[in-house]
Design a protein around this motif. Structure first.
Motif, PDB file in Angstrom:
ATOM      1  N   SER A  45       0.795  -1.225   0.000  1.00  0.00           N
ATOM      2  CA  SER A  45       0.000   0.000   0.000  1.00  0.00           C
ATOM      3  C   SER A  45       0.827   1.274   0.000  1.00  0.00           C
ATOM      4  O   SER A  45       0.304   2.346  -0.276  1.00  0.00           O
ATOM      5  CB  SER A  45      -0.914   0.019   1.228  1.00  0.00           C
ATOM      6  OG  SER A  45      -1.749  -1.113   1.228  1.00  0.00           O
ATOM      7  N   THR A  46       2.098   1.182   0.341  1.00  0.00           N
ATOM      8  CA  THR A  46       2.941   2.375   0.418  1.00  0.00           C
ATOM      9  C   THR A  46       4.235   2.139  -0.347  1.00  0.00           C
ATOM     10  O   THR A  46       4.591   1.010  -0.653  1.00  0.00           O
ATOM     11  CB  THR A  46       3.297   2.722   1.882  1.00  0.00           C
ATOM     12  OG1 THR A  46       4.139   1.699   2.411  1.00  0.00           O
ATOM     13  CG2 THR A  46       2.056   2.869   2.750  1.00  0.00           C
ATOM     14  N   PRO A  50       4.359  -1.003  10.151  1.00  0.00           N
ATOM     15  CA  PRO A  50       3.365  -1.069   9.075  1.00  0.00           C
ATOM     16  C   PRO A  50       2.174  -0.135   9.258  1.00  0.00           C
ATOM     17  O   PRO A  50       1.790   0.576   8.332  1.00  0.00           O
ATOM     18  CB  PRO A  50       2.916  -2.529   9.103  1.00  0.00           C
ATOM     19  CG  PRO A  50       4.044  -3.264   9.711  1.00  0.00           C
ATOM     20  CD  PRO A  50       4.675  -2.322  10.678  1.00  0.00           C
ATOM     21  N   VAL A  51       1.604  -0.118  10.454  1.00  0.00           N
ATOM     22  CA  VAL A  51       0.415   0.713  10.677  1.00  0.00           C
ATOM     23  C   VAL A  51       0.776   2.194  10.581  1.00  0.00           C
ATOM     24  O   VAL A  51       0.027   2.985  10.007  1.00  0.00           O
ATOM     25  CB  VAL A  51      -0.255   0.376  12.025  1.00  0.00           C
ATOM     26  CG1 VAL A  51      -1.402   1.315  12.321  1.00  0.00           C
ATOM     27  CG2 VAL A  51      -0.737  -1.068  12.020  1.00  0.00           C
ATOM     28  N   ARG A  87       0.512   7.431   4.935  1.00  0.00           N
ATOM     29  CA  ARG A  87       0.010   7.408   3.553  1.00  0.00           C
ATOM     30  C   ARG A  87      -1.407   7.974   3.491  1.00  0.00           C
ATOM     31  O   ARG A  87      -1.758   8.687   2.551  1.00  0.00           O
ATOM     32  CB  ARG A  87       0.051   5.961   3.043  1.00  0.00           C
ATOM     33  CG  ARG A  87      -0.569   5.763   1.706  1.00  0.00           C
ATOM     34  CD  ARG A  87       0.325   6.302   0.640  1.00  0.00           C
ATOM     35  NE  ARG A  87      -0.228   5.961  -0.664  1.00  0.00           N
ATOM     36  CZ  ARG A  87       0.378   6.140  -1.786  1.00  0.00           C
ATOM     37  NH1 ARG A  87       1.589   6.644  -1.787  1.00  0.00           N
ATOM     38  NH2 ARG A  87      -0.176   5.854  -2.900  1.00  0.00           N
ATOM     39  N   ALA A  88      -2.224   7.687   4.482  1.00  0.00           N
ATOM     40  CA  ALA A  88      -3.606   8.161   4.491  1.00  0.00           C
ATOM     41  C   ALA A  88      -3.676   9.676   4.625  1.00  0.00           C
ATOM     42  O   ALA A  88      -4.614  10.301   4.139  1.00  0.00           O
ATOM     43  CB  ALA A  88      -4.380   7.506   5.629  1.00  0.00           C
TER      44      ALA A  88
END
Length: 116
Positions: A98-99, A106-107, A113-114
């Protein structure tokens, strides 16, 4: 944690899954009529160790790892913590997909990214 894809991951998972389903269907008690009393579950245990020590290479493997963890957590979790390590491996893989970042938790990477 294994960083290379496990050759034959999905067939190994299928074997583990079918054995787990059979164990649940018949029950794993010590009663004399239990068909699994005579069954050697050593290969299932070894398969589970290999599955949980794996870093997923795709979404299918990630989902399969989570199934192993889900069943373990239903039985109060593994005493060796491999179920938690497997969840961390899936999280790391999902974050990597996702990134564009490879560093950090990871979180945290997903949350950064969000914000972008």
């Amino acid at each position: 944690m294994i960083t290379e894809p496990l050759e034959g991951f999905l067939p190994l998972f299928r074997s583990w899954f079918d054995t787990a389903a059979m164990a649940e269907k018949v029950g794993v008690s010590g009663s004399p009529e239990n068909l699994l009393v005579e069954l050697d579950l050593g290969p299932m245990v070894e398969a589970e160790l290999r599955l949980l020590n794996h870093t997923p290479a795709n979404a299918a493997e990630a989902a399969c790892m989570l199934e192993v963890v889900r069943q373990n957590m239903g039985d109060a979790g593994r005493s060796d913590g491999l179920d938690l390590r497997a969840v961390a491996a899936v999280q790391r893989w999902l974050a990597d997909q996702s990134t564009n970042e490879a560093e950090g938790q990871p979180v945290e990477r997903l949350l950064r990214r969000a914000r972008v």
